[in-house]
Design an enzyme around this catalytic site. Structure first.
Site, PDB file in Angstrom:
ATOM      1  N   GLY A 133      54.889  44.829  40.470  1.00 21.53           N
ATOM      2  CA  GLY A 133      54.755  46.095  39.818  1.00 21.53           C
ATOM      3  C   GLY A 133      53.416  46.726  40.544  1.00 21.53           C
ATOM      4  N   GLY A 167      49.762  48.335  39.260  1.00 22.88           N
ATOM      5  CA  GLY A 167      48.668  48.695  37.973  1.00 22.88           C
ATOM      6  C   GLY A 167      47.635  49.493  38.740  1.00 22.88           C
ATOM      7  CB  ALA A 168      44.588  50.798  36.890  1.00 21.46           C
ATOM      8  CG  ASP A 175      43.272  48.298  29.720  1.00 23.35           C
ATOM      9  OD1 ASP A 175      43.413  48.774  28.888  1.00 23.35           O
ATOM     10  OD2 ASP A 175      43.847  48.464  31.040  1.00 23.35           O
ATOM     11  CE  LYS A 214      46.518  42.585  39.074  1.00 28.09           C
ATOM     12  NZ  LYS A 214      45.872  42.698  37.699  1.00 28.09           N
TER      13      LYS A 214
HETATM   14  N1  LIG Z   1      50.391  36.740  37.256  1.00 30.46           N
HETATM   15  C1  LIG Z   1      51.375  37.523  37.141  1.00 30.46           C
HETATM   16  N2  LIG Z   1      52.658  36.904  37.076  1.00 30.46           N
HETATM   17  C2  LIG Z   1      53.668  37.812  37.067  1.00 30.46           C
HETATM   18  N3  LIG Z   1      53.872  38.918  37.088  1.00 30.46           N
HETATM   19  C3  LIG Z   1      52.424  39.669  37.100  1.00 30.46           C
HETATM   20  C4  LIG Z   1      51.471  39.006  36.933  1.00 30.46           C
HETATM   21  N4  LIG Z   1      50.285  39.915  37.063  1.00 30.46           N
HETATM   22  C5  LIG Z   1      50.839  41.128  36.988  1.00 30.46           C
HETATM   23  N5  LIG Z   1      52.203  40.908  37.079  1.00 30.46           N
HETATM   24  C6  LIG Z   1      53.001  42.208  36.796  1.00 30.46           C
HETATM   25  O1  LIG Z   1      52.713  43.262  37.769  1.00 30.46           O
HETATM   26  C7  LIG Z   1      52.550  44.526  37.336  1.00 30.46           C
HETATM   27  C8  LIG Z   1      51.344  45.286  37.667  1.00 30.46           C
HETATM   28  O2  LIG Z   1      50.348  44.293  36.786  1.00 30.46           O
HETATM   29  P1  LIG Z   1      48.989  45.143  36.527  1.00 30.46           P
HETATM   30  O3  LIG Z   1      48.251  43.992  35.966  1.00 30.46           O
HETATM   31  O4  LIG Z   1      48.386  45.321  37.941  1.00 30.46           O
HETATM   32  O5  LIG Z   1      49.035  46.408  35.969  1.00 30.46           O
HETATM   33  P2  LIG Z   1      49.626  46.682  34.555  1.00 30.46           P
HETATM   34  O6  LIG Z   1      49.004  45.861  33.347  1.00 30.46           O
HETATM   35  O7  LIG Z   1      50.972  46.940  34.606  1.00 30.46           O
HETATM   36  O8  LIG Z   1      48.525  48.143  34.221  1.00 30.46           O
HETATM   37  P3  LIG Z   1      47.093  48.309  34.081  1.00 30.46           P
HETATM   38  O9  LIG Z   1      46.451  48.225  35.589  1.00 30.46           O
HETATM   39  O10 LIG Z   1      47.063  49.798  33.663  1.00 30.46           O
HETATM   40  O11 LIG Z   1      46.640  47.484  33.303  1.00 30.46           O
HETATM   41  C9  LIG Z   1      52.942  44.348  35.775  1.00 30.46           C
HETATM   42  O12 LIG Z   1      54.437  44.668  35.416  1.00 30.46           O
HETATM   43  C10 LIG Z   1      52.828  42.953  35.434  1.00 30.46           C
HETATM   44  O13 LIG Z   1      53.793  42.628  34.608  1.00 30.46           O
END
Ligand SMILES: Nc1ncnc2c1ncn2[C@@H]1O[C@H](COP(=O)(O)OP(=O)(O)OP(=O)(O)O)[C@@H](O)[C@H]1O
Length: 425
Positions: free
Chosen positions: A119, A121-122, A236, A140
């Site tokens: 995925g 994210g920000a 958040d 990440k």
């Molecule tokens: N530890 C993890 N295990 C499995 N999936 C993850 C993990 N961390 C993040 N993801 C997935 O990666 C995607 C992006 O996550 P991220 O936390 O970067 O952004 P977000 O929460 O979707 O948005 P924002 O940055 O606006 O909070 C999401 O769909 C999340 O479900």
């Protein structure tokens, strides 16, 4: 005679000197041994516990279920060796945090050259990484337009590495190479709460699972607010930042990161719909701002709709009839088709309504929300225990595997939280 007695005196003196020297050596050996075993104890303590405090005061109160989860514990046990990726000798541990540093090329390989995207994210993209050891983690990759320097990144990693709780998505490693900053987390195989609430490919979340998820999130936030030293505000809280593990246990993700959300030009950090109105007007973010977002999340679990779908307007209309206490059934997720306990739903909604009070002072603290939610689950278990009729038993036998694993999780919660007596917030 004189020669004989002086020989005796010399002999005794030599004996005394040898005795004293031996005693000194023995004493030194004893002290050295004691010091070594003290160092051993303190480093193993460092690896297995995190400093705790209650209510911001240095006291001995230990939060109910703070622990290192198995994955991160393993990385600590294998201090200084390349456990996750197997093979590379370059990994090392950030002082006192137990977090491993990994070479860029190992992560590149584990993510098939950064093609295994989960995925975006920000902060940047997230990748699934398959390690040489067979372990799976989430990587990440922080956006390169971040203004964060090397020193700030390392400070952040050290701080994040100190936060460990079963309801947090714990950091297990990092990489700072080739101008890139990456954070490596425990992999959450069941994805985000938002995908379970809104993506039809998932089974409907049962009422009992929703209450359990609410309690898990409350415990994670309680730890950040009252257990972590220094305490951490999340900033958040929303369903996409709540991730679910293999047994549908919920964990809070994305905590402790410096917020540089490029999508919000107004300098307001967080996600609209979940943002404390008081923070928007005062620009001062507090623990009670997290409590507000948590209240919105509770209503989202109850109603199965999000702020973009008019959740809060729906809640405010219902609140006119409920006076904040009873009659919240009308906002229940229609997909539940009435399969919920009315008392539980009203208790959880009344709690959520207190969390979103306009006045931060009137909102409960996270530890209060933990008590209320624990009490809901505890009462359910007691009801089951005392009122089981033969037909209940027949229904129980027919329940799905997930329900039975939920029940065992409830038992776990009760054994962990013996202090969850009724509390009015
Ligand atoms: N530890 C993890 N295990 C499995 N999936 C993850 C993990 N961390 C993040 N993801 C997935 O990666 C995607 C992006 O996550 P991220 O936390 O970067 O952004 P977000 O929460 O979707 O948005 P924002 O940055 O606006 O909070 C999401 O769909 C999340 O479900």
């Amino acid at each position: 005679m004189k020669a004989k007695s002086s020989g005796l005196i010399i002999g005794i003196s030599i004996g005394v000197v040898i005795g004293v020297v031996l005693a000194i050596i023995g004493l030194l050996c004893f002290r050295l041994h004691r010091r070594r075993s003290q160092i051993g104890n303190s480093s193993s303590r460092r690896a297995s516990t995190v400093p705790m405090r209650a209510n911001g005061v240095d006291s001995c109160t230990v939060l109910s279920d703070s622990s290192i989860d198995t994955e991160s514990a393993r990385s600590s046990i294998h201090n200084g060796t390349s456990f996750w990726f197997g093979g590379s000798k370059k990994s090392h541990v950030v002082a006192a945090s137990g977090i491993l540093e990994y070479p860029y090329r190992d992560i590149q390989k584990a993510t098939s050259n950064f093609t295994s995207t989960i995925g975006q994210g920000a902060f940047g993209s997230v990748y699934k990484a398959q390690m040489g050891t067979g372990e799976t983690v989430a990587v990440k990759v922080l956006a390169t337009d971040s203004k964060q320097g090397e020193k700030e990144f390392h400070t952040e990693v050290s701080l994040l590495g100190r936060l460990h709780h079963r309801n947090l998505v714990n950091l297990v490693g990092y990489c700072a190479e080739k101008g890139q900053h990456m954070l490596i987390y425990v992999y959450m195989s069941k994805g985000s709460l938002s995908s379970h609430l809104y993506n039809e490919k998932h089974d409907l979340l049962s009422w009992s699972l929703r209450v359990q998820i609410a309690l898990d999130v409350a415990r994670g936030l309680e730890y950040l607010h009252d257990g972590a030293v220094p305490s951490v505000v999340h900033r958040d809280i929303k369903p996409s930042n709540i991730l679910l593990d293999q047994s549908m246990g919920a964990r809070v993700a994305d905590f402790g990161l410096s917020r540089e959300d490029s999508r919000n030009a107004s300098n307001i950090q967080g996600t609209f719909g979940y943002l404390d109105p008081e923070y928007i007007s005062s620009r001062s973010y507090t623990k009670k701002s997290d409590v507000y977002s948590f209240g919105v999340l509770l209503f989202e679990l109850i109603a199965g709709r999000n702020p973009q779908q008019g959740l809060l307007e729906h809640v405010e209309l219902a609140a006119l009839n409920t006076e904040g206490q009873v009659g919240w059934e009308e906002i229940a997720d229609s997909r539940l088709d009435g399969n919920f306990d009315e008392q539980e739903l009203n208790d959880m909604a009344a709690l959520a309504h207190k969390c979103i009070n306009r006045s931060p002072r009137k909102r409960p603290a996270m530890r209060d929300t933990v008590q209320v939610l624990s009490h809901i689950i505890k009462s359910r278990h007691n009801k089951k225990h005392y009122k089981r009729s033969p037909s209940d038993i027949a229904i129980t036998i027919g329940q799905s595997d997930r329900q039975s694993s939920m029940d065992s999780r409830h038992r776990r919660v009760e054994s962990l939280d013996s202090t969850a007596d009724s509390i009015d917030v």
